[in-house]
Design a protein around this motif. Sequence first.
Motif, mmCIF file in Angstrom:
data_model
loop_
_atom_site.group_PDB
_atom_site.id
_atom_site.type_symbol
_atom_site.label_atom_id
_atom_site.label_comp_id
_atom_site.label_asym_id
_atom_site.label_seq_id
_atom_site.Cartn_x
_atom_site.Cartn_y
_atom_site.Cartn_z
ATOM 1 N N CYS A 302 0.494 -5.438 -9.964
ATOM 2 C CA CYS A 302 -0.859 -5.038 -10.375
ATOM 3 C C CYS A 302 -1.711 -4.708 -9.153
ATOM 4 O O CYS A 302 -2.382 -3.674 -9.101
ATOM 5 N N ASP A 303 -1.657 -5.559 -8.149
ATOM 6 C CA ASP A 303 -2.433 -5.308 -6.936
ATOM 7 C C ASP A 303 -1.896 -4.098 -6.182
ATOM 8 O O ASP A 303 -2.654 -3.365 -5.538
ATOM 9 N N TYR A 304 -0.597 -3.864 -6.267
ATOM 10 C CA TYR A 304 -0.003 -2.681 -5.650
ATOM 11 C C TYR A 304 -0.570 -1.416 -6.284
ATOM 12 O O TYR A 304 -0.816 -0.417 -5.588
ATOM 13 N N ILE A 305 -0.805 -1.450 -7.595
ATOM 14 C CA ILE A 305 -1.412 -0.303 -8.285
ATOM 15 C C ILE A 305 -2.785 -0.003 -7.687
ATOM 16 O O ILE A 305 -3.137 1.160 -7.439
ATOM 17 N N ARG A 306 -3.569 -1.045 -7.454
ATOM 18 C CA ARG A 306 -4.902 -0.852 -6.856
ATOM 19 C C ARG A 306 -4.777 -0.233 -5.469
ATOM 20 O O ARG A 306 -5.517 0.692 -5.119
ATOM 21 N N LYS A 307 -3.826 -0.704 -4.688
ATOM 22 C CA LYS A 307 -3.632 -0.170 -3.343
ATOM 23 C C LYS A 307 -3.211 1.304 -3.402
ATOM 24 O O LYS A 307 -3.657 2.117 -2.592
ATOM 25 N N VAL A 308 -2.336 1.635 -4.334
ATOM 26 C CA VAL A 308 -1.922 3.036 -4.494
ATOM 27 C C VAL A 308 -3.133 3.897 -4.820
ATOM 28 O O VAL A 308 -3.324 4.983 -4.237
ATOM 29 N N PHE A 309 -3.963 3.442 -5.749
ATOM 30 C CA PHE A 309 -5.140 4.208 -6.167
ATOM 31 C C PHE A 309 -6.098 4.418 -4.993
ATOM 32 O O PHE A 309 -6.574 5.535 -4.759
ATOM 33 N N LEU A 310 -6.372 3.365 -4.251
ATOM 34 C CA LEU A 310 -7.328 3.461 -3.149
ATOM 35 C C LEU A 310 -6.789 4.281 -1.983
ATOM 36 O O LEU A 310 -7.570 4.837 -1.200
ATOM 37 N N GLY A 311 -5.471 4.390 -1.881
ATOM 38 C CA GLY A 311 -4.898 5.074 -0.727
ATOM 39 C C GLY A 311 -4.455 6.495 -0.961
ATOM 40 O O GLY A 311 -4.074 7.181 -0.005
ATOM 41 N N ASP A 312 -4.498 6.972 -2.206
ATOM 42 C CA ASP A 312 -3.964 8.300 -2.507
ATOM 43 C C ASP A 312 -5.084 9.307 -2.741
ATOM 44 O O ASP A 312 -5.976 9.084 -3.559
ATOM 45 N N ARG A 313 -5.008 10.432 -2.046
ATOM 46 C CA ARG A 313 -6.051 11.457 -2.139
ATOM 47 C C ARG A 313 -6.081 12.143 -3.508
ATOM 48 O O ARG A 313 -7.014 12.893 -3.789
ATOM 49 N N SER A 314 -5.088 11.883 -4.342
ATOM 50 C CA SER A 314 -5.128 12.424 -5.698
ATOM 51 C C SER A 314 -6.365 11.932 -6.443
ATOM 52 O O SER A 314 -6.857 12.599 -7.356
#
Length: 729
Positions: A302-314
């Motif tokens: 779940c926390d990995y999802i947040r990190k992906v969202f915050l780190g991806d320019r999409s």
Amino acid sequence: MPKKRDGGGLSKTQQAAKFLGVSVLAGAVLAGLALPAAGALGLTAKGSVEGFDNIPANLKTPQLSQRTRILDANGGEIAKVYSRDRTVVGLKDMSPYIQKAIVAIEDARFYEHGAVDLKGILRAVNKNAQSGGVSQGASTLTQQYVKNVFIEEAGDDPDKVAQATQQTIGRKIKELKYAIQVEKELGKQKILQNYLNITFFGQQAYGIEAAAQRYFSKHAKDLNLEESALLAGLVQSPSRYDPVNDPQEATRRRNTVLQRMADLKDVTQAQADAAAKKPIKLAVSRPKNGCITAGDGAGFFCDYIRKVFLGDRSFGKTRKIRAQRWNEGGMTIHTTLDPQTQKSIQASLSDHVYDDDPVAGAATIVEPGTGKILGMGQSRPYGFGENQTVINLSVDHRMGGGAGYQPGSTFKPVIAAAALEQGTSPEQEYPSPYRMPYPSPVQTCDGEWQGTDSTQNENKEEVGPYGMKEATAKSVNTYFVQLISDMGICPAVKMAQKMGIERADGKPLQQVPSMTLGVQEMSPLTMAAGYAAFANGGEYCSPVAIESITDARGRELKVPQTSCRGAMSKKTADTITTLLKGVVEDGTGREAGLRGRDSAGKTGTSDSRYAAWFVGYTPNAAGAVWVGDPQHKRKMYDITIGGVPHDKVYGADTPGPIWRDAMTGALDGRPAPGLPTVPIDDPAKDKSQGDDGDKGPGKPKPGRHGKKPGGGWHIPGFPDILGGGNGGW
């Protein structure tokens, strides 16, 4: 008379009126601003004060912070995350009782006046003057709504919140002017809907839907009369009238609202009296916010999802934009997490590594060919308590992980793949003594490495020479040191890069011969995704965790996609599979072998036993398991893990069984296709039949590790030997 500053020289009544905003109209006149008289009273005028002609878009349709739902691949909820627990609903999804109750207690003349209730202002000023203090306000629902929008925009920034709530004439005039425009452009029903969605009801509940769920575990449309009256009464002071902590005070406030509704003919007196006699019956749903609430150990994913969202320019050009979008929430995020796989991973980890053990374990499983992360867990639960952590031990540092862990001999297949791609035969033999120096110099991508380091095998009992198959099965260090020395370091570095295998700290791979022994720290996700390339015929696919996202308005957002590329030929991948099947069938990884389905993998143990690994795959799943001390302090000698004592820990005896059990449960009931293999001759068998083992391109290179005339082997910088010991990590 000189003009005094705000707050100076005012009477008690004026100060009270100023504090509550009941003298806004007078303040506007004193400030020399020309509000349209008709608009202030009834909002029939079309004009407005210069500079306020256009209502900001955020006041028409404010971007309210809402809860975001994170779902697994089957649509099951992993967790809700939010900075504001809120679900926006329309009036049709709100009980008529709550609509009438909030108007009755907060602004009884809401449908009769405009943005400002002049009659109410005069009444409040008179009332406060009589009491000598502050006993009554006169802000309309529209004014309250505008103020709440400003507060919502401030978020959790204390300075911005202070600016949004400061009690000054200037702010009140600005609030009033916007309120006039809001009434004109939105109308009463839309304002009421927006107000009920934005206002705070206590207990972390924002908006009427969240409040209904929090206090009564039901939807806002299902609230009855007494429940609606209770919630409407909370708005004035959520802490004072909190029914959870002070039911008596909440009951008195509820009954006040009920009587007010009866006075206004919203309900009959008999209905109000009957409701007032009922005790408060709560069905409280405690706030469940964040990844800490996820089950089956999925908090880290779940926390990995947040990190992906915050780190991806999409999701936005800058991190600030992405963070704002995440905090606004209201999204539904469908992920790749397979609940069966996740449950199996967590069960296996819990069985083999206890949360209070001196070391921890972590495991990740991905799908070959798609890069989908199917499961991610660890032995220490997600949280802030004893034996808990929020550091995701399965991922790189930039994604919330630690510094990574030495993968040991699980890195050897990368070296083997690079050598095969360079034309080395899998039947290549090396003497492989128990101990030897690193050959020097060795070619790198931009020069050469020179040094005097040495290495040795795990034990002295086995004697070379070895071909690649047996050296892989027994994890012979000195074989792979010679292999990388002959091949050069650069092909190994490039192969690792093509397989997505990188250091957990983000630094470039060090170009040293010891890389063949896995001395550079990496994460389980990196290793699992890299090995998936072997299972996928040599094609590497970058890990992905998000399938789709729908925003608060129902729009599909663009999400990051896996990127696949050829890392090696299919022949090379199938050859590695053949080598690694030997590991689980007749090598160091026998305890990890699966029953009833093909599997391949490799054990690994780091120097001084700070970490132990097993990384392996089937055609439809690739997984990596690590066990060790996250802080790199505890060596795994004379240690008990999961209730099992160990003189020293191997990749085979702890990570191997974890991998076996996790994969068995993850793949239960699913297809069991076979792994493709290639024939590899046994050099030892050939020699027994009179063959000297030199087979075409696989024969040792003269001058480096070639046979001496007259028999034996020669390794530069090391005494001539007839053979040597070996071992495996």
